[in-house]
Design a protein around this motif. Structure first.
Motif, PDB file in Angstrom:
ATOM      1  N   GLN A 296       7.223 -19.824   9.927  1.00 23.14           N
ATOM      2  CA  GLN A 296       7.268 -21.277  10.060  1.00 23.14           C
ATOM      3  C   GLN A 296       8.093 -21.868   8.930  1.00 23.14           C
ATOM      4  O   GLN A 296       8.397 -21.203   7.931  1.00 23.14           O
ATOM      5  N   THR A 297       8.433 -23.141   9.067  1.00 20.38           N
ATOM      6  CA  THR A 297       9.121 -23.878   8.007  1.00 20.38           C
ATOM      7  C   THR A 297       8.195 -24.981   7.513  1.00 20.38           C
ATOM      8  O   THR A 297       7.647 -25.748   8.304  1.00 20.38           O
ATOM      9  N   THR A 298       7.989 -25.074   6.219  1.00 19.15           N
ATOM     10  CA  THR A 298       7.031 -26.020   5.648  1.00 19.15           C
ATOM     11  C   THR A 298       7.682 -27.374   5.366  1.00 19.15           C
ATOM     12  O   THR A 298       8.887 -27.556   5.550  1.00 19.15           O
ATOM     13  N   ALA A 299       6.870 -28.310   4.891  1.00 22.88           N
ATOM     14  CA  ALA A 299       7.330 -29.675   4.658  1.00 22.88           C
ATOM     15  C   ALA A 299       8.464 -29.750   3.642  1.00 22.88           C
ATOM     16  O   ALA A 299       9.296 -30.662   3.692  1.00 22.88           O
ATOM     17  N   ASP A 300       8.509 -28.802   2.721  1.00 19.57           N
ATOM     18  CA  ASP A 300       9.568 -28.817   1.702  1.00 19.57           C
ATOM     19  C   ASP A 300      10.792 -28.011   2.127  1.00 19.57           C
ATOM     20  O   ASP A 300      11.698 -27.776   1.333  1.00 19.57           O
ATOM     21  N   GLY A 301      10.827 -27.569   3.400  1.00 20.11           N
ATOM     22  CA  GLY A 301      12.002 -26.873   3.921  1.00 20.11           C
ATOM     23  C   GLY A 301      12.027 -25.381   3.654  1.00 20.11           C
ATOM     24  O   GLY A 301      12.988 -24.694   4.017  1.00 20.11           O
ATOM     25  N   ARG A 302      10.958 -24.844   3.061  1.00 14.88           N
ATOM     26  CA  ARG A 302      10.901 -23.412   2.780  1.00 14.88           C
ATOM     27  C   ARG A 302      10.224 -22.674   3.936  1.00 14.88           C
ATOM     28  O   ARG A 302       9.358 -23.215   4.605  1.00 14.88           O
ATOM     29  N   LYS A 303      10.611 -21.425   4.139  1.00 10.37           N
ATOM     30  CA  LYS A 303       9.970 -20.621   5.176  1.00 10.37           C
ATOM     31  C   LYS A 303       8.680 -19.994   4.641  1.00 10.37           C
ATOM     32  O   LYS A 303       8.541 -19.741   3.437  1.00 10.37           O
ATOM     33  N   THR A 304       7.765 -19.750   5.559  1.00 10.22           N
ATOM     34  CA  THR A 304       6.468 -19.198   5.194  1.00 10.22           C
ATOM     35  C   THR A 304       5.922 -18.398   6.369  1.00 10.22           C
ATOM     36  O   THR A 304       6.542 -18.348   7.438  1.00 10.22           O
ATOM     37  N   LEU A 305       4.772 -17.786   6.184  1.00  9.39           N
ATOM     38  CA  LEU A 305       4.104 -17.029   7.233  1.00  9.39           C
ATOM     39  C   LEU A 305       2.849 -17.769   7.671  1.00  9.39           C
ATOM     40  O   LEU A 305       2.099 -18.266   6.840  1.00  9.39           O
ATOM     41  N   PHE A 306       2.617 -17.835   8.971  1.00  6.86           N
ATOM     42  CA  PHE A 306       1.385 -18.418   9.496  1.00  6.86           C
ATOM     43  C   PHE A 306       0.557 -17.262  10.027  1.00  6.86           C
ATOM     44  O   PHE A 306       0.786 -16.761  11.124  1.00  6.86           O
ATOM     45  N   ILE A 307      -0.404 -16.857   9.206  1.00  5.52           N
ATOM     46  CA  ILE A 307      -1.050 -15.559   9.446  1.00  5.52           C
ATOM     47  C   ILE A 307      -2.455 -15.614   8.850  1.00  5.52           C
ATOM     48  O   ILE A 307      -2.950 -16.668   8.512  1.00  5.52           O
ATOM     49  N   ALA A 308      -3.121 -14.508   8.755  1.00  4.28           N
ATOM     50  CA  ALA A 308      -4.426 -14.303   8.110  1.00  4.28           C
ATOM     51  C   ALA A 308      -5.446 -13.765   9.097  1.00  4.28           C
ATOM     52  O   ALA A 308      -5.090 -13.280  10.183  1.00  4.28           O
ATOM     53  N   ALA A 309      -6.752 -13.862   8.767  1.00  2.00           N
ATOM     54  CA  ALA A 309      -7.781 -13.088   9.471  1.00  2.00           C
ATOM     55  C   ALA A 309      -7.936 -13.446  10.938  1.00  2.00           C
ATOM     56  O   ALA A 309      -8.385 -12.621  11.730  1.00  2.00           O
ATOM     57  N   HIS A 310      -7.590 -14.671  11.334  1.00  2.15           N
ATOM     58  CA  HIS A 310      -7.697 -15.037  12.745  1.00  2.15           C
ATOM     59  C   HIS A 310      -6.587 -14.416  13.594  1.00  2.15           C
ATOM     60  O   HIS A 310      -6.647 -14.479  14.820  1.00  2.15           O
ATOM     61  N   ALA A 311      -5.563 -13.851  12.949  1.00  2.00           N
ATOM     62  CA  ALA A 311      -4.412 -13.281  13.666  1.00  2.00           C
ATOM     63  C   ALA A 311      -4.818 -11.961  14.322  1.00  2.00           C
ATOM     64  O   ALA A 311      -4.994 -10.945  13.658  1.00  2.00           O
TER      65      ALA A 311
END
Length: 311
Positions: free
Chosen positions: A211-226
């Motif tokens: 994903q792309t965050t509010a500050d324009g940086r890329k990130t991962l949308f992940i964790a235990a629910h994945a």
């Protein structure tokens, strides 16, 4: 690390970690927060991902009111059954405590007790909803004498540090998120088979992994629910998810936040962090935490329509 304060508008920000997290000073919660200050609050949040406000004096009503200044709020799910009364009159408040509706400690090995065990896994609030959350605001009402801290992972920096080959591999992947998967991980004997009512309340959701965050940086949308990666063999997808979570939760990406007193508020962006609770004597001491969740308003807020996917 340097703890030189950073000024963002009217707010003084004291960094808590080299890459994210800050304690924020200069806000008066005893009255409605002006719109000009809300802009500074959001700017600080975009920069730090996790912000801490001490001794706020907020109660249930003002906690909810402040949250609505940041966006539309999610209603707290009624996962324990339609006849289970809530502990609060405000439907926006999620009960993150170890108490029942009467204020008694939740007894060990009950279904509600096992349900809370999922909070000890690295997770992202409400990623199991198709309309995902943006912010979580957790307010302390009562804290244990020892333990019960909250740990956060800086997923923006963790993504940035991935090899280019791994970034290319995961760029277009879609992940299925399910609360029943994470609860099964935490307590397989209790949640191996969720009830029909539970499943109807929270079906799975689908979100892009990168994903792309509010500050324009890329990130991962992940964790235990994945639970799995769409289009990959399940075992292969689970292995990749576990690999990425382990990468993101290396000590260099972690901030451990200690709750000092009732009235402490921690505010984080679920789109660029993961978090988990740490143990405390939950059969002896009370830990009363209440959370509001602000819905995402970004272009990717509603995830991927499952009708477009080959499931």
């Amino acid at each position: 690390m340097s703890i030189k304060p950073i000024q963002i508008g009217s707010l003084t920000c004291i960094p808590l970690h080299p890459t994210f997290g800050a304690e924020i000073r200069g806000i008066d919660f005893s009255r409605p927060v002006p719109d000009s200050v809300i802009k500074d609050v959001i700017a600080a949040q975009d920069r730090f991902g996790v912000t801490v406000y001490r001794n706020t004096g907020l109660d249930d009503q003002s906690h909810v009111a402040f949250s609505y200044q940041l966006g539309q709020c999610e209603m707290s799910p009624r996962l324990q059954g339609p006849n289970q009364p809530p502990r609060f009159s405000e439907p926006e408040l999620f009960d993150a405590s170890n108490m029942d509706v009467h204020g008694n400690l939740i007894k060990k090995d009950t279904r509600r007790w096992w349900f809370t065990k999922g909070a000890a896994l690295w997770h992202t609030d409400s990623s199991f909803n198709q309309w995902r959350s943006k912010y979580s605001l957790l307010l302390a009402h009562e804290i244990p004498k020892k333990g019960g801290d909250t740990m956060y992972a800086d997923v923006r920096t963790a993504y940035n540090d991935l090899p280019d080959s791994k970034k290319a591999e995961i760029e277009d992947l879609v992940v299925c998120h399910s609360i029943w998967y994470s609860r099964k991980l935490a307590a397989p004997h209790e949640f191996g088979n969720a009830t029909e009512y539970e499943m109807s309340q929270k079906p799975p959701a689908y979100h892009k992994l990168v994903q792309t965050t509010a500050d324009g940086r890329k990130t991962l949308f992940i964790a235990a629910h994945a639970e799995y990666i769409v289009g990959k063999p399940k075992e292969e997808g689970v292995k990749l998810i576990d690999e990425l979570i382990q990468h993101c939760t290396q000590p260099k990406y972690i901030l451990s936040m200690k709750w000092n007193a009732p009235g402490d508020l921690v505010f984080w962006d679920n789109r660029c962090t993961m978090h988990r609770a740490t143990p405390f004597s939950d059969q002896i001491e009370r830990r009363d935490m209440r959370r509001t969740t602000v819905l995402d308003d970004s272009p990717s807020s509603h995830g991927v329509d499952p009708a477009t996917l080959k499931l």
